[in-house]
Design an enzyme around this catalytic site. Sequence first.
Site, mmCIF file in Angstrom:
data_model
loop_
_atom_site.group_PDB
_atom_site.id
_atom_site.type_symbol
_atom_site.label_atom_id
_atom_site.label_comp_id
_atom_site.label_asym_id
_atom_site.label_seq_id
_atom_site.Cartn_x
_atom_site.Cartn_y
_atom_site.Cartn_z
ATOM 1 N N SER A 189 0.827 -1.195 0.000
ATOM 2 C CA SER A 189 0.000 0.000 0.000
ATOM 3 C C SER A 189 0.870 1.256 0.000
ATOM 4 O O SER A 189 1.620 1.468 -0.941
ATOM 5 C CB SER A 189 -0.982 -0.032 1.177
ATOM 6 N N ASP A 284 -10.194 -4.125 -4.017
ATOM 7 C CA ASP A 284 -9.333 -3.054 -3.555
ATOM 8 C C ASP A 284 -9.468 -1.859 -4.486
ATOM 9 O O ASP A 284 -9.319 -2.013 -5.700
ATOM 10 C CB ASP A 284 -7.882 -3.562 -3.548
ATOM 11 N N HIS A 314 -7.588 -5.627 0.067
ATOM 12 C CA HIS A 314 -6.456 -4.798 0.467
ATOM 13 C C HIS A 314 -6.040 -5.129 1.907
ATOM 14 O O HIS A 314 -6.885 -5.389 2.769
ATOM 15 C CB HIS A 314 -6.856 -3.323 0.382
#
Length: 349
Positions: A189, A284, A314
């Site tokens: 991320s 996601d 995610h």
Amino acid sequence: MSLQVTIAKLLLKLPGNLLVKLSGGKPVEINGRVLDPQFQFIAHGAASQPPMSSLSPQDARAASAAGLAMFTEAPEPGVSFHDDEIPSRNRHKIPVRIYRPDNQDPAAPVMVYYHFGGGVIGDLDTCHVFCSILAKRVRCPILSVDYRLAPEHKFPAGLNDAIDAYEWALRNGEKLGAPSGIATIGGDSMGGNFTAIVAQEMMRERKPLPLLQLLIYPATELENEFPSYTAFGEAYPLSADTMRWFMDQYLPEGQNRADVRLSPARETRLEDLPTAIVVTAGFDPLVDDGAAYAELLRRSGVDVTFKCYDSLAHGFTAFTGVVKAARKACEEIAGMVAEAYAGFDLKDD
């Protein structure tokens, strides 16, 4: 462990069809992808909680830490770890956690790893188990970086810590039982965003490039939103609103989001970048970010391995203790990294 958490973990061991019945009655399907039943059950339970975008950064950190603590497991056996501090360009100390596998290969470079959290939440515990999986499977030391967070420290503070940690690893590999002068980088991320940018910064400044970049569901375009922001805008645990809230906290007022130190997909010269492993999660808002960046790298001649885990969401690297498919994915990712390391053909001098 509370009784509620104990019950939830027991329920998560039920067959997938029963979990689906307990969490809405039918599988969650978007764009032909079906969410993993264990993830669906967890998301269903979290739906009653206030959205992160409604919280203060401090409360969001506490809520995230408490939630992840419920899903965690013990780190990999055969891997030792300890916390330390390393210096930065501004003379403040950067907290780090160092992982050393019992079977460490002395020729294997250290990997510098950056956790997820939108630049606002997360710490060394966020990626604790996954870092231990990487260390054991790849047989290399891992330097996990607790970079500064916004809004107390807005962009580029956290990124500068990421760069400083990489350059420290280059100079100090021998302290970790690894070669000096070489290193790899990885993150998920926001950590994936940092990974891409650190590699680019080294290229732009003509400094030693990492041998490998591991980008897991990275944010690569902050100026414009890909279609996945709409298709998976209500996904758990990262929604489009949460992503926008992260950026509101992370960026100084008036900051140009097209800056390549924020949106690495905006860099036009990618051909000199190192080998990349790009991994995305199907459910996601950022799934298109990773796929688009992998394609940009590939078109530029960079050696790229790309994998999308269609049924996962995610943040799955932090769910290895309760989502079987997440655990399997993390082991597979570590295997990809190990395979890339084998291709380095390094020797212990």
